[in-house]
Scaffold this motif. Structure first.
Motif, PDB file in Angstrom:
ATOM      1  N   HIS A 116      -0.769  15.527  -0.472  1.00 10.48           N
ATOM      2  CA  HIS A 116      -0.394  14.312  -1.216  1.00 10.48           C
ATOM      3  C   HIS A 116       1.148  14.092  -0.702  1.00 10.48           C
ATOM      4  O   HIS A 116       1.825  13.607  -1.082  1.00 10.48           O
ATOM      5  CB  HIS A 116      -0.219  14.454  -2.514  1.00 10.48           C
ATOM      6  CG  HIS A 116      -1.503  14.398  -3.385  1.00 10.48           C
ATOM      7  ND1 HIS A 116      -1.608  13.389  -4.205  1.00 10.48           N
ATOM      8  CD2 HIS A 116      -2.554  15.072  -3.066  1.00 10.48           C
ATOM      9  CE1 HIS A 116      -2.999  13.848  -4.588  1.00 10.48           C
ATOM     10  NE2 HIS A 116      -3.551  14.585  -4.063  1.00 10.48           N
ATOM     11  N   LYS A 169       0.681   4.299  -2.521  1.00 12.70           N
ATOM     12  CA  LYS A 169       0.310   5.578  -2.368  1.00 12.70           C
ATOM     13  C   LYS A 169       1.702   6.283  -3.197  1.00 12.70           C
ATOM     14  O   LYS A 169       1.390   7.478  -3.571  1.00 12.70           O
ATOM     15  CB  LYS A 169       0.627   5.825  -0.897  1.00 12.70           C
ATOM     16  CG  LYS A 169       0.422   7.218  -0.432  1.00 12.70           C
ATOM     17  CD  LYS A 169       0.696   7.502   0.876  1.00 12.70           C
ATOM     18  CE  LYS A 169       0.946   8.842   1.394  1.00 12.70           C
ATOM     19  NZ  LYS A 169       1.075   9.070   2.680  1.00 12.70           N
ATOM     20  N   GLU A 170       2.864   6.112  -3.071  1.00 12.12           N
ATOM     21  CA  GLU A 170       3.947   6.681  -3.399  1.00 12.12           C
ATOM     22  C   GLU A 170       3.768   6.867  -5.034  1.00 12.12           C
ATOM     23  O   GLU A 170       4.064   7.964  -5.454  1.00 12.12           O
ATOM     24  CB  GLU A 170       5.161   6.125  -3.394  1.00 12.12           C
ATOM     25  CG  GLU A 170       6.475   6.717  -3.552  1.00 12.12           C
ATOM     26  CD  GLU A 170       6.782   8.185  -3.058  1.00 12.12           C
ATOM     27  OE1 GLU A 170       7.282   8.969  -3.602  1.00 12.12           O
ATOM     28  OE2 GLU A 170       6.074   8.357  -1.976  1.00 12.12           O
ATOM     29  N   ARG A 174       0.745   6.982  -6.774  1.00 15.12           N
ATOM     30  CA  ARG A 174      -0.322   7.776  -6.825  1.00 15.12           C
ATOM     31  C   ARG A 174      -0.463   8.980  -6.485  1.00 15.12           C
ATOM     32  O   ARG A 174      -1.313  10.077  -6.971  1.00 15.12           O
ATOM     33  CB  ARG A 174      -1.564   6.951  -6.530  1.00 15.12           C
ATOM     34  CG  ARG A 174      -1.853   5.546  -7.073  1.00 15.12           C
ATOM     35  CD  ARG A 174      -3.010   4.866  -6.600  1.00 15.12           C
ATOM     36  NE  ARG A 174      -4.186   5.480  -6.738  1.00 15.12           N
ATOM     37  CZ  ARG A 174      -5.050   5.688  -7.631  1.00 15.12           C
ATOM     38  NH1 ARG A 174      -4.700   4.928  -8.701  1.00 15.12           N
ATOM     39  NH2 ARG A 174      -6.016   6.396  -7.611  1.00 15.12           N
ATOM     40  N   ARG A 175       0.382   9.437  -5.568  1.00 18.94           N
ATOM     41  CA  ARG A 175       0.427  10.807  -5.061  1.00 18.94           C
ATOM     42  C   ARG A 175       0.854  11.710  -6.010  1.00 18.94           C
ATOM     43  O   ARG A 175       1.595  11.646  -6.769  1.00 18.94           O
ATOM     44  CB  ARG A 175       1.096  10.856  -3.714  1.00 18.94           C
ATOM     45  CG  ARG A 175       2.671  10.767  -3.611  1.00 18.94           C
ATOM     46  CD  ARG A 175       3.105  10.703  -2.326  1.00 18.94           C
ATOM     47  NE  ARG A 175       4.621  11.019  -2.223  1.00 18.94           N
ATOM     48  CZ  ARG A 175       5.230  12.013  -2.165  1.00 18.94           C
ATOM     49  NH1 ARG A 175       4.528  13.200  -2.020  1.00 18.94           N
ATOM     50  NH2 ARG A 175       6.355  12.097  -2.159  1.00 18.94           N
ATOM     51  N   GLU A 177       0.844  -1.197   0.026  1.00 21.06           N
ATOM     52  CA  GLU A 177       0.022  -0.124   0.082  1.00 21.06           C
ATOM     53  C   GLU A 177       0.826   1.360  -0.176  1.00 21.06           C
ATOM     54  O   GLU A 177       0.500   2.478  -0.714  1.00 21.06           O
ATOM     55  CB  GLU A 177      -0.891  -0.109   1.150  1.00 21.06           C
ATOM     56  CG  GLU A 177      -1.995  -1.059   1.314  1.00 21.06           C
ATOM     57  CD  GLU A 177      -1.573  -2.311   1.711  1.00 21.06           C
ATOM     58  OE1 GLU A 177      -0.501  -2.691   1.928  1.00 21.06           O
ATOM     59  OE2 GLU A 177      -2.623  -3.184   1.949  1.00 21.06           O
ATOM     60  N   ALA A 178       2.063   1.334   0.774  1.00 22.35           N
ATOM     61  CA  ALA A 178       2.857   2.648   0.867  1.00 22.35           C
ATOM     62  C   ALA A 178       3.386   2.703  -0.562  1.00 22.35           C
ATOM     63  O   ALA A 178       3.413   3.973  -1.002  1.00 22.35           O
ATOM     64  CB  ALA A 178       4.062   2.282   1.787  1.00 22.35           C
TER      65      ALA A 178
END
Length: 145
Positions: free
Chosen positions: A137, A126-127, A129-130, A122-123
């Motif tokens: 973000h 996130k990286e 997609r931000r 997940e991390a």
């Protein structure tokens, strides 16, 4: 991934396939957590429902319906939810038989294969997609990019 905090960065040499497999186990545990929550909902709903029968019995007695009050008091008050078990026993058996071994195994796998790190998949998502530079973000709570 450069901006991941160390608590969520994959250990050196960890393959994409391993991150995906451990991530899938994490997702599975989350699903079981939800099932366990539903089981606890069942436990509390059953306990509350059983307690309501006291009012039913009292109401029937107060209105002169002793036979019905006796029948409900005998047949329903304190009845097992399933053979030999009240709902608290169902919860305990689930925790001991399934939930405990699952969470122990998941934790041991993370310790062994991911250096104890949680939510690596997940991390990394996130990286990817931000939006860098956007104030909502940031990579971590304290990151002021």
């Amino acid at each position: 991934m450069a901006d991941l905090d160390p608590a969520h960065a994959r250990p050196p040499g960890t393959s994409d396939e391993l991150v995906a497999a451990v991530g899938k186990l994490s997702e599975m545990v989350e699903r079981v957590e939800r099932a366990r929550g539903a089981l606890y909902d069942f436990h509390q709903l059953m306990g509350g429902a059983d307690a309501m029968l006291d009012d039913v019995v009292d109401g029937l007695r107060a209105t002169g319906h002793e036979a019905w009050a006796d029948r409900i008091a005998t047949e329903l008050v304190g009845r097992n939810a399933i053979e030999g078990r009240w709902s608290f026993q169902i919860v305990e058996e689930f925790d001991d038989c399934y939930y405990g071994p699952l969470t122990d195994t998941e934790r041991a796998l993370r310790e062994d294969l991911m250096a104890g790190r949680r939510h690596v998949l997940e991390a990394e998502m996130k990286e990817r997609r931000r939006t860098r530079g956007h104030p909502r973000h940031t990579a971590t709570p304290s990151a002021g990019e």
